[in-house]
Design an enzyme around this catalytic site. Structure first.
Site, short mmCIF file in Angstrom:
data_model
loop_
_atom_site.label_atom_id
_atom_site.label_comp_id
_atom_site.label_asym_id
_atom_site.label_seq_id
_atom_site.Cartn_x
_atom_site.Cartn_y
_atom_site.Cartn_z
N CYS A 1 0.87 -1.28 -0.16
CA CYS A 1 -0.15 0.00 0.04
C CYS A 1 0.82 1.25 -0.10
O CYS A 1 1.78 1.15 0.94
CB CYS A 1 -0.98 -0.17 1.36
SG CYS A 1 -1.87 1.46 1.35
N CYS B 1 -1.44 3.90 -6.46
CA CYS B 1 -2.13 3.39 -5.61
C CYS B 1 -2.20 1.89 -5.92
O CYS B 1 -2.66 1.78 -7.18
CB CYS B 1 -3.39 4.30 -5.34
SG CYS B 1 -4.54 3.11 -4.36
N1 DGL Z 1 -4.04 0.73 -1.81
C1 DGL Z 1 -3.58 1.83 -1.09
C2 DGL Z 1 -2.42 2.55 -1.70
O1 DGL Z 1 -1.49 1.98 -2.48
C3 DGL Z 1 -4.57 2.67 -0.49
C4 DGL Z 1 -5.89 2.69 -0.93
C5 DGL Z 1 -6.82 3.41 0.16
O2 DGL Z 1 -7.25 2.57 1.01
O3 DGL Z 1 -7.13 4.70 0.18
O4 DGL Z 1 -2.31 3.88 -1.61
#
Ligand code: DGL
Length: 255
Positions: free
Chosen positions: A72, A182
């Site tokens: 993430c 993301c």
């Molecule tokens: N998948 C996450 C990222 O790479 C965050 C998505 C979220 O929960 O806002 O930033």
């Protein structure tokens, strides 16, 4: 070496990274945890994201994880440095927007970076943009609501394409590269390409993160013995059979 690699994200997004990890390290055991009950992280405060990330990481360590991947970008920006300081003996690998490979591949290009509001707000991203902004033109586009919408599945639905058009429509035909900053966004790469047109090249951090995990495991003598196949398991803070089935579907849909 036995032991598993714990991989986490706010939800389904980290499964795009997990796919790169399994491709790079097919003999490792991976336990994926998606914090879908608390998604999205990208619109929370830093304190909230840190507390959630720490509790997941500590649970993995209590269960015997030999390494952790923060799949993430948001949680990496907020928590990676502090988690590494708290657990110096454990490889903790994070992910960042793939601006460096995009800038290297397309010097002087126009590079659109899509990410959460938290990722784009923090100093870690500003440093990255300063480091590579001389090589290319960086256009940063926060996409509030997009990760939460991807969490719900049904990726072919018109409302999702409309939402994407709202974020990137103004750049249609006008960028050379898109950085998916993301981990949820690789699941809608095609929908983004439909809006931007065929010229834009896509970059995400999954493969780089997988190479980094391999390097760290090798350094620490923690790589799995190559004679055995690895296993992948899924868990979620939304602990229902439907949610786990959704995770399994995301693990196999074509990207
Ligand atoms: N998948 C996450 C990222 O790479 C965050 C998505 C979220 O929960 O806002 O930033």
């Amino acid at each position: 070496m036995d032991g598993f690699v714990g991989v986490f994200d706010s939800g389904v997004g980290g499964i795009s990274v997990l796919r790169s990890l399994v491709a790079e390290l097919p003999h490792e055991d991976f336990r994926f945890f998606g914090d879908s009950a608390n998604a999205p992280y990208g619109e929370k405060t830093e304190d909230e994201v840190f507390a959630l990330s720490r509790s997941i990481a500590e649970r993995f360590l209590a269960d015997g994880a030999k390494a952790i991947v923060i799949a993430c970008n948001t949680a990496t920006s907020v928590a990676a440095a502090r988690l590494r300081a708290a657990h110096p003996a454990v490889p903790i690998v994070g992910i960042e927007p793939a601006l460096k490979p995009a800038a290297r591949a397309l010097p002087h290009g126009r590079v659109l970076v899509m990410a959460t509001e938290v990722t784009l707000r923090l100093e870690k991203y500003h440093e990255l943009a300063r480091a590579w902004g001389g090589e290319c033109e960086v256009i940063s586009v926060p996409c509030p609501g997009l990760a939460a919408r991807i969490e719900r599945g049904d990726l072919g639905a018109p409302d999702l394409s409309e939402m994407i058009r709202g974020f990137v429509g103004p750049y249609a035909g006008a960028v050379d590269a898109v950085v998916l900053g993301c981990t949820h966004y690789p699941f809608v790469r095609r929908q983004i390409a439909d809006v931007l047109g065929p010229e834009a090249r896509f970059f995400d951090g999954g493969a780089g993160t997988a190479r980094q995990l391999r390097a760290r495991l090798a350094e620490e003598g923690l790589l799995a013995r190559e004679a055995r196949p690895g296993h992948v398991t899924f868990a979620s803070s939304l602990d229902t059979p439907e949610e786990i089935a959704l995770y399994e579907r995301f693990f196999s849909i074509p990207l």
